[in-house]
Design an enzyme around this catalytic site. Structure first.
Site, PDB file in Angstrom:
ATOM      1  N   HIS A  80       0.839  -1.203   0.000  1.00 19.07           N
ATOM      2  CA  HIS A  80       0.000   0.000   0.000  1.00 19.07           C
ATOM      3  C   HIS A  80       0.872   1.250   0.000  1.00 19.07           C
ATOM      4  N   ASP A 109       6.508  21.314 -26.990  1.00 19.11           N
ATOM      5  CA  ASP A 109       6.386  19.999 -26.361  1.00 19.11           C
ATOM      6  C   ASP A 109       7.419  19.938 -25.253  1.00 19.11           C
ATOM      7  N   TRP A 145       7.162   0.096   3.897  1.00 23.30           N
ATOM      8  CA  TRP A 145       7.652   0.826   2.706  1.00 23.30           C
ATOM      9  C   TRP A 145       9.019   1.431   3.000  1.00 23.30           C
ATOM     10  N   SER A 173      13.045   5.826 -14.150  1.00 27.13           N
ATOM     11  CA  SER A 173      11.921   6.556 -14.734  1.00 27.13           C
ATOM     12  C   SER A 173      11.828   7.970 -14.149  1.00 27.13           C
ATOM     13  N   SER A 174      11.854   8.065 -12.820  1.00 26.56           N
ATOM     14  CA  SER A 174      11.697   9.400 -12.212  1.00 26.56           C
ATOM     15  C   SER A 174      12.827  10.322 -12.620  1.00 26.56           C
ATOM     16  N   HIS A 257      13.169  11.778   3.254  1.00 28.88           N
ATOM     17  CA  HIS A 257      12.525  13.039   3.610  1.00 28.88           C
ATOM     18  C   HIS A 257      12.320  13.948   2.404  1.00 28.88           C
ATOM     19  N   GLU A 259      11.875  13.057  -0.398  1.00 29.98           N
ATOM     20  CA  GLU A 259      10.792  12.396  -1.124  1.00 29.98           C
ATOM     21  C   GLU A 259       9.424  12.925  -0.678  1.00 29.98           C
ATOM     22  N   TYR A 261       8.685  15.780   0.364  1.00 28.43           N
ATOM     23  CA  TYR A 261       8.445  17.107  -0.210  1.00 28.43           C
ATOM     24  C   TYR A 261       8.253  17.017  -1.714  1.00 28.43           C
ATOM     25  N   SER A 272      -1.467  27.068  -5.790  1.00 29.56           N
ATOM     26  CA  SER A 272      -1.141  28.469  -6.076  1.00 29.56           C
ATOM     27  C   SER A 272      -1.661  28.909  -7.438  1.00 29.56           C
ATOM     28  N   HIS A 306      14.931  13.116  11.585  1.00 29.93           N
ATOM     29  CA  HIS A 306      13.748  13.252  12.443  1.00 29.93           C
ATOM     30  C   HIS A 306      12.862  12.019  12.338  1.00 29.93           C
ATOM     31  N   HIS A 307      13.182  11.147  11.403  1.00 31.00           N
ATOM     32  CA  HIS A 307      12.477   9.858  11.351  1.00 31.00           C
ATOM     33  C   HIS A 307      13.161   8.837  12.249  1.00 31.00           C
ATOM     34  N   THR A 332       6.931  27.036   5.025  1.00 24.42           N
ATOM     35  CA  THR A 332       5.611  26.466   4.737  1.00 24.42           C
ATOM     36  C   THR A 332       4.530  27.413   5.215  1.00 24.42           C
ATOM     37  N   LYS A 335       3.806  30.119   2.837  1.00 27.22           N
ATOM     38  CA  LYS A 335       2.896  29.714   1.763  1.00 27.22           C
ATOM     39  C   LYS A 335       1.450  29.794   2.217  1.00 27.22           C
ATOM     40  N   ARG A 454       1.964   1.434  14.958  1.00 21.92           N
ATOM     41  CA  ARG A 454       1.599   1.185  13.564  1.00 21.92           C
ATOM     42  C   ARG A 454       1.985  -0.240  13.195  1.00 21.92           C
TER      43      ARG A 454
HETATM   44  C1  HEA Z   1       0.057   9.172  -0.953  1.00 21.60           C
HETATM   45  C2  HEA Z   1       0.127   8.138  -0.224  1.00 21.60           C
HETATM   46  C3  HEA Z   1      -1.006   7.447   0.491  1.00 21.60           C
HETATM   47  C4  HEA Z   1      -2.358   7.482   0.272  1.00 21.60           C
HETATM   48  C5  HEA Z   1      -3.140   8.232  -0.788  1.00 21.60           C
HETATM   49  C6  HEA Z   1      -2.943   6.618   1.282  1.00 21.60           C
HETATM   50  C7  HEA Z   1      -4.298   6.367   1.385  1.00 21.60           C
HETATM   51  C8  HEA Z   1      -4.857   5.619   2.396  1.00 21.60           C
HETATM   52  N1  HEA Z   1      -4.189   4.977   3.418  1.00 21.60           N
HETATM   53 FE1  HEA Z   1      -2.229   4.873   3.655  1.00 21.60          FE
HETATM   54  N2  HEA Z   1      -0.232   4.772   3.871  1.00 21.60           N
HETATM   55  C9  HEA Z   1       0.728   5.427   3.135  1.00 21.60           C
HETATM   56  C10 HEA Z   1       0.497   6.299   2.096  1.00 21.60           C
HETATM   57  C11 HEA Z   1      -0.774   6.579   1.611  1.00 21.60           C
HETATM   58  N3  HEA Z   1      -1.960   6.094   2.083  1.00 21.60           N
HETATM   59  C12 HEA Z   1       2.049   5.090   3.585  1.00 21.60           C
HETATM   60  C13 HEA Z   1       3.365   5.608   3.008  1.00 21.60           C
HETATM   61  C14 HEA Z   1       1.876   4.213   4.643  1.00 21.60           C
HETATM   62  C15 HEA Z   1       2.962   3.565   5.502  1.00 21.60           C
HETATM   63  C16 HEA Z   1       3.173   2.162   5.043  1.00 21.60           C
HETATM   64  C17 HEA Z   1       4.101   1.474   6.001  1.00 21.60           C
HETATM   65  O1  HEA Z   1       3.853   1.533   7.223  1.00 21.60           O
HETATM   66  O2  HEA Z   1       5.109   0.922   5.532  1.00 21.60           O
HETATM   67  C18 HEA Z   1       0.437   4.040   4.809  1.00 21.60           C
HETATM   68  C19 HEA Z   1      -0.114   3.250   5.786  1.00 21.60           C
HETATM   69  C20 HEA Z   1      -1.473   3.187   6.040  1.00 21.60           C
HETATM   70  C21 HEA Z   1      -2.042   2.591   7.196  1.00 21.60           C
HETATM   71  C22 HEA Z   1      -1.269   1.982   8.369  1.00 21.60           C
HETATM   72  C23 HEA Z   1      -1.010   0.538   8.098  1.00 21.60           C
HETATM   73  C24 HEA Z   1      -0.219  -0.042   9.220  1.00 21.60           C
HETATM   74  O3  HEA Z   1       0.504   0.717   9.895  1.00 21.60           O
HETATM   75  O4  HEA Z   1      -0.313  -1.251   9.405  1.00 21.60           O
HETATM   76  C25 HEA Z   1      -3.390   2.681   7.075  1.00 21.60           C
HETATM   77  C26 HEA Z   1      -4.358   2.175   8.058  1.00 21.60           C
HETATM   78  O5  HEA Z   1      -5.457   2.599   8.131  1.00 21.60           O
HETATM   79  C27 HEA Z   1      -3.656   3.373   5.834  1.00 21.60           C
HETATM   80  C28 HEA Z   1      -4.907   3.683   5.356  1.00 21.60           C
HETATM   81  C29 HEA Z   1      -5.124   4.405   4.202  1.00 21.60           C
HETATM   82  C30 HEA Z   1      -6.458   4.651   3.674  1.00 21.60           C
HETATM   83  C31 HEA Z   1      -7.756   4.180   4.263  1.00 21.60           C
HETATM   84  C32 HEA Z   1      -6.275   5.405   2.548  1.00 21.60           C
HETATM   85  C33 HEA Z   1      -7.369   5.907   1.651  1.00 21.60           C
HETATM   86  O6  HEA Z   1      -7.213   7.304   1.460  1.00 21.60           O
HETATM   87  C34 HEA Z   1      -7.377   5.181   0.331  1.00 21.60           C
HETATM   88  C35 HEA Z   1      -8.562   5.655  -0.478  1.00 21.60           C
HETATM   89  C36 HEA Z   1      -8.599   5.098  -1.880  1.00 21.60           C
HETATM   90  C37 HEA Z   1      -9.303   3.988  -2.227  1.00 21.60           C
HETATM   91  C38 HEA Z   1      -9.987   3.156  -1.215  1.00 21.60           C
HETATM   92  C39 HEA Z   1      -9.377   3.562  -3.658  1.00 21.60           C
HETATM   93  C40 HEA Z   1     -10.683   4.070  -4.204  1.00 21.60           C
HETATM   94  C41 HEA Z   1     -11.240   3.205  -5.290  1.00 21.60           C
HETATM   95  C42 HEA Z   1     -12.105   2.184  -5.064  1.00 21.60           C
HETATM   96  C43 HEA Z   1     -12.463   1.696  -3.700  1.00 21.60           C
HETATM   97  C44 HEA Z   1     -12.711   1.475  -6.211  1.00 21.60           C
HETATM   98  C45 HEA Z   1     -11.735   0.545  -6.810  1.00 21.60           C
HETATM   99  C46 HEA Z   1     -12.243  -0.070  -8.053  1.00 21.60           C
HETATM  100  C47 HEA Z   1     -12.100   0.398  -9.344  1.00 21.60           C
HETATM  101  C48 HEA Z   1     -13.021   1.435  -9.848  1.00 21.60           C
HETATM  102  C49 HEA Z   1     -11.022  -0.095 -10.262  1.00 21.60           C
HETATM  103  N4  HEA Z   1      -2.459   3.670   5.224  1.00 21.60           N
HETATM  104  C1  HEA Z   2       3.573  15.153   1.733  1.00 21.93           C
HETATM  105  C2  HEA Z   2       4.266  14.586   2.650  1.00 21.93           C
HETATM  106  C3  HEA Z   2       4.724  15.170   3.946  1.00 21.93           C
HETATM  107  C4  HEA Z   2       4.851  16.488   4.346  1.00 21.93           C
HETATM  108  C5  HEA Z   2       4.568  17.743   3.555  1.00 21.93           C
HETATM  109  C6  HEA Z   2       5.344  16.442   5.695  1.00 21.93           C
HETATM  110  C7  HEA Z   2       5.627  17.584   6.438  1.00 21.93           C
HETATM  111  C8  HEA Z   2       6.248  17.558   7.669  1.00 21.93           C
HETATM  112  N1  HEA Z   2       6.569  16.437   8.399  1.00 21.93           N
HETATM  113 FE1  HEA Z   2       6.150  14.528   7.903  1.00 21.93          FE
HETATM  114  N2  HEA Z   2       6.021  12.637   7.279  1.00 21.93           N
HETATM  115  C9  HEA Z   2       5.547  12.188   6.071  1.00 21.93           C
HETATM  116  C10 HEA Z   2       5.116  12.971   5.038  1.00 21.93           C
HETATM  117  C11 HEA Z   2       5.128  14.361   5.069  1.00 21.93           C
HETATM  118  N3  HEA Z   2       5.497  15.138   6.116  1.00 21.93           N
HETATM  119  C12 HEA Z   2       5.524  10.747   6.015  1.00 21.93           C
HETATM  120  C13 HEA Z   2       5.078   9.889   4.835  1.00 21.93           C
HETATM  121  C14 HEA Z   2       6.010  10.308   7.235  1.00 21.93           C
HETATM  122  C15 HEA Z   2       6.126   8.874   7.755  1.00 21.93           C
HETATM  123  C16 HEA Z   2       7.180   8.058   7.094  1.00 21.93           C
HETATM  124  C17 HEA Z   2       7.128   6.690   7.697  1.00 21.93           C
HETATM  125  O1  HEA Z   2       7.700   6.499   8.786  1.00 21.93           O
HETATM  126  O2  HEA Z   2       6.455   5.812   7.111  1.00 21.93           O
HETATM  127  C18 HEA Z   2       6.320  11.520   7.998  1.00 21.93           C
HETATM  128  C19 HEA Z   2       6.879  11.485   9.263  1.00 21.93           C
HETATM  129  C20 HEA Z   2       7.322  12.603   9.912  1.00 21.93           C
HETATM  130  C21 HEA Z   2       8.145  12.560  11.084  1.00 21.93           C
HETATM  131  C22 HEA Z   2       8.681  11.287  11.785  1.00 21.93           C
HETATM  132  C23 HEA Z   2       7.673  10.800  12.785  1.00 21.93           C
HETATM  133  C24 HEA Z   2       8.117   9.533  13.387  1.00 21.93           C
HETATM  134  O3  HEA Z   2       8.207   8.530  12.641  1.00 21.93           O
HETATM  135  O4  HEA Z   2       8.412   9.518  14.594  1.00 21.93           O
HETATM  136  C25 HEA Z   2       8.380  13.856  11.459  1.00 21.93           C
HETATM  137  C26 HEA Z   2       9.184  14.264  12.639  1.00 21.93           C
HETATM  138  O5  HEA Z   2       9.686  15.333  12.704  1.00 21.93           O
HETATM  139  C27 HEA Z   2       7.719  14.701  10.481  1.00 21.93           C
HETATM  140  C28 HEA Z   2       7.734  16.079  10.508  1.00 21.93           C
HETATM  141  C29 HEA Z   2       7.204  16.869   9.512  1.00 21.93           C
HETATM  142  C30 HEA Z   2       7.261  18.341   9.537  1.00 21.93           C
HETATM  143  C31 HEA Z   2       7.849  19.191  10.606  1.00 21.93           C
HETATM  144  C32 HEA Z   2       6.671  18.746   8.373  1.00 21.93           C
HETATM  145  C33 HEA Z   2       6.548  20.186   7.931  1.00 21.93           C
HETATM  146  O6  HEA Z   2       6.901  20.323   6.576  1.00 21.93           O
HETATM  147  C34 HEA Z   2       5.154  20.725   8.136  1.00 21.93           C
HETATM  148  C35 HEA Z   2       5.151  22.233   7.977  1.00 21.93           C
HETATM  149  C36 HEA Z   2       3.773  22.825   7.964  1.00 21.93           C
HETATM  150  C37 HEA Z   2       3.184  23.465   9.016  1.00 21.93           C
HETATM  151  C38 HEA Z   2       3.865  23.619  10.324  1.00 21.93           C
HETATM  152  C39 HEA Z   2       1.772  24.004   8.919  1.00 21.93           C
HETATM  153  C40 HEA Z   2       1.662  25.360   8.241  1.00 21.93           C
HETATM  154  C41 HEA Z   2       2.485  26.392   8.903  1.00 21.93           C
HETATM  155  C42 HEA Z   2       1.945  27.501   9.522  1.00 21.93           C
HETATM  156  C43 HEA Z   2       0.494  27.741   9.587  1.00 21.93           C
HETATM  157  C44 HEA Z   2       2.903  28.521  10.063  1.00 21.93           C
HETATM  158  C45 HEA Z   2       2.850  28.697  11.566  1.00 21.93           C
HETATM  159  C46 HEA Z   2       3.144  27.424  12.273  1.00 21.93           C
HETATM  160  C47 HEA Z   2       4.030  27.326  13.296  1.00 21.93           C
HETATM  161  C48 HEA Z   2       5.000  28.389  13.642  1.00 21.93           C
HETATM  162  C49 HEA Z   2       4.033  26.064  14.119  1.00 21.93           C
HETATM  163  N4  HEA Z   2       7.076  13.918   9.562  1.00 21.93           N
HETATM  164 CU   LIG Z   3      10.462  13.651   7.169  1.00 21.84          CU
END
Ligand code: HEA
Ligand code: HEA
Ligand SMILES: [Cu+2]
Ligand code: CUA
Lengths: 533, 382, 294
Positions: A80, A109, A145, A173-174, A257, A259, A261, A272, A306-307, A332, A335, A454
């Site tokens: 997932h 293009d 993942w 690809s990317s 990390h 990634e 962003y 925007s 921080h992870h 952020t 923005k 988790r």
């Molecule tokens: C962009 C990334 C992304 C997105 C969009 C989502 C979307 C969702 N994710 Fe998650 N998720 C992750 C990125 C994302 N996730 C990551 C990185 C992890 C960590 C994995 C790890 O721990 O290693 C995670 C882990 C994670 C967990 C924790 C699992 C665990 O720790 O054991 C859970 C649990 O509830 C969850 C739930 C969901 C749900 C309910 C959605 C929903 O928003 C999904 C909604 C979409 C659908 C349900 C599809 C809709 C379509 C249909 C239902 C019809 C299908 C049929 C056809 C028409 C062909 N996700």
């Molecule tokens: C789109 C993806 C995305 C984005 C944008 C962010 C944004 C941020 N993330 Fe997140 N992060 C993930 C995706 C993302 N993260 C994922 C996938 C994981 C889990 C990976 C895994 O373990 O599976 C994760 C996990 C993760 C962790 C590790 C948690 C843990 O495993 O223990 C931490 C810890 O610092 C963190 C921090 C942050 C911070 C500080 C930001 C900042 O960029 C947020 C900044 C934004 C704001 C703060 C709000 C707007 C700001 C204001 C309104 C201004 C005023 C606010 C203040 C002065 C407070 N993230």
């Molecule tokens: Cu991070």
């Protein structure tokens, strides 16, 4: 010079419309075709990954093991995450870039059209390989993942080898996709389109592409080290040979990390574009938006640990990464404030794209706040690897990245198809998604704080209520995505005719060309409209 | 009150009905303040940051919804054409910086407190195994394993789930209150993470390396936690139970624990009947082996070999004994020599050779195992 | 460089074919490795791998054939030329980051991991697990020497590696001279300098190969000999691959020079390969310093 003539022949007749049949898609060099393929592919992956999510949620509906074995549950979690990140969100953004960047900057293009096609066609093969692991003995990758060694090396199922090569293919690809976008933006702008006139979607993508080129190779490097440990007896991640399992995490998160962003900067770009259009008011603080994006990108290289707050990093390191991470809140924030200031004293209407954009601003910010809480190292000891983290990243990814993608699709669909979409269906989709997403992910904050780790298939009784709520929400949200599928198809099929400027307040080159945009826009560089001069 | 605000947010998304339901649950909706000085400051820090974020959210969203309401075209709003203002942009860059500094100060203080290097009175080495914990009281030559004790029937919904479902173990980690205890964390196979929320201790247990953590527990009581790093199939089933007792009770417990060890050695000396061994063996098997090889010895194709009808099990007994005692390097098969008592080892091997249609009839005696264990004694840990 | 508008190529079969080839390569490699690690014959894997490699080779010939043909037909404008330049530069940057990952691993191990295992620094307690282990570099006795028998000796930087350094650095100069000559349209000199460059490259590869044989047969320095061997071979190995690739590309370019494809005005193909060669050279300097000398 007969060869010359023939090629010129080909060259000129290539200005007619698309080729017919499947060949059009297999052999195309047209940025619109390739963009469409990226978008359809991403939708399919979103559905696949989503169905896996629904499987996860179904198992977690109640305590106890009902549907799947723990081993398989871990495979679902892993796949997932991988599919959503690499298969749904990233290709969707690349697809949007393919469609819009050339139109926005007035280019005929993408800079390197054949390579563009290759970047796309690698993906279906890569994911075929990744998904095929589900059917191998020992099962699919089951180590999350983030595939931490040694669980992903010494203790991994045999399918890990294919997983590694699939990652390599996605990386190739990317990187090629990113190179193409950079070359296009830097080299193909219409005369007079200076960098500081560049639409923000292009700016955010330019910086995202830079991030991609910088970190995808690092991911390739770390999976290569895994491959060596698994098959060639090296000891990168084995203390017995002088290595360190934590080394894996450092290299992975140096990729990981930035990634995250990569998955949000293009979203910032889309938002925007949309907010000014429906506020009928120029974007507030264009320059600061650009600088903010750049600073986020730079900072993103300095925060990876921080992870890893709990792996036992020396105090100084812990403090450094905590401070650096907190700093990201500043750009952020800039923005968010700019978007609000853009709405302020505008003249707003709330068509579907705008609804998604507004939801993005609110829900992403909530996700950002939880991110900031996670950044506080001493408290992260309590949050880390709980559902609080899951809540955080779904808030930034689902109502963040995914909502932005949907907003973008709804916003530009008229330009692509020449039809306006059914506004009523659009709003229905929005409201169901908005409610669904919050019911799904908000309770995860609570169960996380309450102590639910988790990646577990079964949980203690005190987490039962909120897990049930989350599961219900997940199915609501999931199924409402069917409306999205329906909307898009309906809009492709027909609907009210769209003018060149499909939305009253929309500005930019893409709105100067007719809808649907001709197969080849800007064979000759255009002259910029008033608004851009 | 922290709870209250979170609950109001909860109700904001339509959860009001359910929130009360989970209040009488053990941990509720929020972090626990916990039972140590550190855990309390962590909790306070958490609440402070939380409130700051709420405040910022109110301001930002407030302005946003205000303009959404007042500056909508349908209410005849005309767009004003300003699009930058250096002053406000500088302000809303600097103000967040200040807020962040305000957060960083207490955060830094707490973190430094957590890294306090001063001497501890009691050292406990904690080793993560797939999927159990091992505790060594380094200065009291006492060590034992702690396995989840929730019966399989409850997990497979064949039986009513009890209060501490998935959070109960066969042997608690008993610790004295008011004592500075140092944990030395490591792992035997993959990375695990030892987490007890009430102590605000979460540290990864990394194979080949040792991480340090410490705590001083204020109140006696039972504190439950779980493994917090994905460590394979049964990651969700390796809970932690800390039992904090008064220093006196702790000494008493130590005595008892040592006496028990003695008894086990005695048990190995006397002779056992096949039935006795089979009984003991079944228990030990279900506790130590069934997770992978399954209760019916069927194993998991591609992951864990079946024992039912396995050539290894039905083959030469010394090979069978060897793999159980010493494990198989580079696989999930661990060395059980010091995970099970001598008698249990004999029993489990006997059981495997005579259960599920494996019927070799002959028994492996504890004495036999004891002899094999002797020479290896010296080796010590790892 | 005639055509004024930007050349957008017509449909092409190469990309999709290349994707299939890549898939075969990857799937073959995976199957082969799994088979070998499971002590089974890797017939299928080898077959897929070769098929993929062959296919990819042919495709590259065809694809670049097209590009060259178009370029020769004067379809490429200045702007197109710039696209290629951006493309190549960013590609090289991605390569830099690839090597950065391995250098990072090397530094991490030497600066943090090994000292911890040896009982120094913040995680010094770790020595409880590895009584008697001493952190040293090169690492002759890994913590678990039973599973990872350390090397008896390592390669001295001041013999072959130093020589190789000179070879590569010189080759960078000779290539630059070739470029200078090309700018003066002295094609004969271009050929001479390029031939020399290629020779230097080949000698370098030869020495590396010899060094590997020596490492395996005499020094007991192998992939399995602990972290020193691991980092040594992954860094030098990938560098060696890049040199090989670079030499190959140089040969092709030389061929094109002979065919008279390049002029002082139009020779991006030449420059691209030159850039690549210089990059490979710079990486080697890093290797020489951090893998061999320090
Ligand atoms: C962009 C990334 C992304 C997105 C969009 C989502 C979307 C969702 N994710 Fe998650 N998720 C992750 C990125 C994302 N996730 C990551 C990185 C992890 C960590 C994995 C790890 O721990 O290693 C995670 C882990 C994670 C967990 C924790 C699992 C665990 O720790 O054991 C859970 C649990 O509830 C969850 C739930 C969901 C749900 C309910 C959605 C929903 O928003 C999904 C909604 C979409 C659908 C349900 C599809 C809709 C379509 C249909 C239902 C019809 C299908 C049929 C056809 C028409 C062909 N996700
Ligand atoms: C789109 C993806 C995305 C984005 C944008 C962010 C944004 C941020 N993330 Fe997140 N992060 C993930 C995706 C993302 N993260 C994922 C996938 C994981 C889990 C990976 C895994 O373990 O599976 C994760 C996990 C993760 C962790 C590790 C948690 C843990 O495993 O223990 C931490 C810890 O610092 C963190 C921090 C942050 C911070 C500080 C930001 C900042 O960029 C947020 C900044 C934004 C704001 C703060 C709000 C707007 C700001 C204001 C309104 C201004 C005023 C606010 C203040 C002065 C407070 N993230
Ligand atoms: Cu991070
Ligand atoms: Cu042990 Cu998770």
């Amino acid at each position: 010079m007969s060869t010359l003539d023939t090629t010129l022949e080909a060259h000129t007749d290539e200005h007619h419309g698309p080729a017919s049949g499947i060949g059009r898609w297999l052999f195309t060099t047209n940025h619109k075709d390739i963009g469409s393929m990226y978008l359809w592919f991403s939708l399919l992956m979103f559905l696949v990954g989503g169905c896996m999510a629904l499987m996860i949620r179904a198992e977690l509906f109640q305590p106890g093991l009902q549907l799947v074995e723990p081993g398989f549950f871990n495979q679902m979690t892993t796949m997932h995450g991988l599919i959503m990140v690499f298969g749904a969100v990233m290709p969707a953004f690349v697809g949007l870039a393919n469609w819009m960047v050339p139109m926005m900057i007035g280019a005929p293009d993408m800079a390197l059209p054949r390579m563009n096609n290759w970047s796309f066609w690698i993906l279906p093969f890569a994911f075929a390989m990744l998904i095929s692991t589900l059917f191998m003995t020992g099962g699919a990758p089951n180590f999350g993942w983030t595939f931490y060694a040694p669980l992903s090396t010494t203790y991994a199922p045999p399918s890990v080898t294919y997983f590694i090569f699939a990652i390599h293919m996605m990386g190739i690809s990317s990187i090629m996709g990113a190179i193409n976008i950079i070359a296009t933006i830097l080299n193909m702008r219409a005369p007079g389109m200076t960098m500081m006139k560049l639409p923000l979607f292009c700016w955010t993508w330019l910086i995202t592409a830079f991030l991609l080129i910088a970190v995808m190779p690092v991911l390739a490097g770390v999976v290569t080290m895994m491959l060596m440990d698994i098959h060639f007896g090296t000891s990168f991640f084995d203390a017995g040979g002088g290595g360190d399992p934590v080394l894996f995490q450092h290299v992975f998160w140096f990729f990981g990390h930035p990634e995250v962003y990569i998955m949000i900067l293009p979203a910032f770009g889309i938002i925007s574009q949309i907010i000014p259009a429906f506020a009928r008011k120029r974007l507030f603080g264009y320059a600061s938006m650009v600088y903010a994006t750049a600073s986020i990108a730079i900072l993103s290289f300095l925060v990876w640990a921080h992870h890893m707050f709990t792996v036992g990093i020396p105090l100084a390191g812990e403090l450094f990464f905590m401070y650096a991470t907190m700093l990201i809140a500043v750009p952020t924030g800039v923005k968010v404030f700019n978007w609000v200031a853009t709405m302020f004293r505008g003249s707003m209407t709330f068509e579907t794209p705008m609804l998604f954009a507004l939801a993005f601003v609110v829900l992403f910010t909530i996700g950002g706040f939880s991110g900031l809480m996670l950044a506080i190292a001493p408290v992260d000891f309590q949050y880390h690897d709980t559902y609080f983290v899951v809540a955080h990243f779904h808030y930034v990814l689902v109502p963040g990245a995914v909502f932005a993608i949907m907003a973008g699709v709804y916003y530009w669909l008229p330009k692509w198809t020449g039809h306006m979409l059914d506004e009523r269906m659009g709003r229905l989709h929005f409201w169901l998604s908005f409610i669904g997403v919050n019911i799904t992910f908000f309770p995860m904050h609570f169960i996380g704080l309450a102590g639910m780790p988790r990646r577990i298939p079964d949980y203690a009784l005190q987490f039962a209520d909120f897990n049930m709520v989350a599961s219900v929400g997940a199915f609501l949200f999931g199924l409402s995505q069917l409306i999205f599928v329906w909307n898009v198809i309906a809009c492709v099929r027909g609907g009210r005719k769209a003018e060149a400027r499909a939305w009253e307040g929309a500005e930019g080159l893409e709105w100067e060309v007719p809808s649907p945009a001709p197969y080849h826009t800007f064979a000759e560089p255009p002259t910029l409209p008033e608004s851009l001069r | 009150m922290g709870l209250k605000i979170i609950k109001t947010i909860g109700s904001g998304v339509g959860l009001a009905l359910l929130a009360p339901a989970s209040l009488h649950a053990e941990w509720g909706l929020n972090l626990t303040p916990g039972v140590t000085d550190v855990s309390r400051s962590v909790y306070d820090l958490h609440m402070t940051i939380f409130w700051i974020c709420v405040a910022i959210a109110l301001v930002v969203f407030g302005v946003m919804f205000w303009s959404i309401f007042h500056h909508r075209k349908s209410r005849g709003a005309k767009a004003h054409h300003f699009h930058e203002n250096t002053l406000v942009e500088v302000i809303w860059t600097l103000v967040p910086v200040l807020i962040l500094v305000g957060m960083a100060v207490p955060a830094t203080a707490t973190l430094i407190k957590m890294y306090d290097p001063s001497e501890a009175e009691l050292d406990v080495q904690i080793t993560g195994y797939q999927w159990k914990w091992r505790y060594d009281y380094l200065d009291h030559e006492l060590s034992f394993f702690s396995n989840m004790s929730t019966p399989r029937e409850q997990i497979t919904n064949a039986a009513e789930k009890q209060e501490n479902y998935l959070l109960e173990v066969d042997r608690h980690l008993v610790l004295p209150v008011g004592t500075k205890i140092r944990f030395l964390l490591t792992a035997n196979d993959v990375i695990h993470s030892w987490w007890v929320p009430a102590l605000a201790v979460k540290k990864d247990a990394i194979p080949g390396f040792i991480n340090e953590a410490w705590t001083i527990i204020d109140e006696p009581g039972i504190y439950r936690g779980q493994c917090a790093e994905l460590c394979g199939q049964d990651h969700g089933f390796m809970p932690i139970v800390v039992e904090a007792v008064s220093r006196e009770d702790f000494d008493v417990w130590l005595m008892a624990a040592r006496a028990e060890k003695e008894a086990q050695v005695q048990a190995a000396e006397r002779s056992w009947t096949l039935d006795e061994l089979m009984q003991q063996g079944e228990q030990a098997y279900l506790r130590a082996c069934a997770a992978c090889h399954l209760p019916n010895g069927g194993g998991v194709p591609g992951a864990f070999p079946a024992l039912k009808g396995s050539p290894m099990v039905l083959g030469d007994v010394s090979a069978h004994i060897d793999i159980v005692l010493n494990g198989k390097a580079g696989t999930a098969m661990q060395a059980f020599r010091d995970q099970l008592s001598t008698a249990e080892l004999a029993a489990v091997i006997t059981y495997e050779r005579n259960a599920w249609g494996n019927s070799l009839g002959e028994a492996v005696s504890p004495a036999q195992i004891a002899r094999l264990l002797e020479p290896a004694e010296g080796e010590g840990e790892q | 460089m005639s055509s004024s508008t930007y050349y957008v190529p017509e449909q092409s079969r190469w990309p999709i074919l290349a994707s299939i080839a890549l898939f075969l390569l990857a799937y073959g490699a995976g199957t082969l490795m799994n088979a070998l690690s499971a002590q089974q014959g890797g017939g299928l894997g080898v077959a897929l791998l070769l098929a993929g490699a062959l296919m990819m080779g042919l495709i590259l010939v065809g694809w670049f054939g097209n590009v060259i043909h178009e370029s020769r037909s004067g379809l490429y404008s200045e702007q197109m030329d710039r696209s290629f330049r951006w493309g190549m530069s960013w590609f090289i940057f991605s390569e830099v980051m690839f090597f950065a990952a391995f250098f990072g691993a090397l530094f991490y191990v030497r600066v943090l991991a090994l000292p911890w295992l040896g009982g120094e620094g913040d995680k010094g307690v770790t020595e409880l697990l590895w009584p008697g282990f001493v952190a040293e570099w090169p690492l002759f006795n890994p913590p678990d020497s039973a599973r990872y028998p350390g090397p008896e000796a390592v390669i001295s930087p001041w013999r072959i590696p130093l020589l190789n350094t000179c070879l590569l650095v010189t080759s960078s100069f000779t290539l630059t001279l070739a470029h200078k000559a090309l700018l003066r349209d002295e094609l004969i000199m271009v050929r001479r300098w390029m031939t020399l460059t290629i020779l230097l490259g080949l000698i370098f590869i030869g020495f590396q190969a010899y060094e590997y044989v020596q490492a395996y047969q005499e020094l007991g320095l192998t992939l399995q000999s602990g972290i020193y061997g691991a980092t040594f071979f992954i860094l030098t190995g990938f560098h060696g691959l890049h040199v090989t690739l670079g030499t190959l590309m140089l040969m092709i370019i030389l061929g094109r020079v002979v065919l008279g494809h390049f002029s002082s005005r139009q020779h991006f193909g030449f420059e691209a390969v030159a850039w690549y060669w210089h990059f490979v050279d710079v990486v080697w300097i890093g290797l020489f310093l951090f893998v061999y000398v320090l």
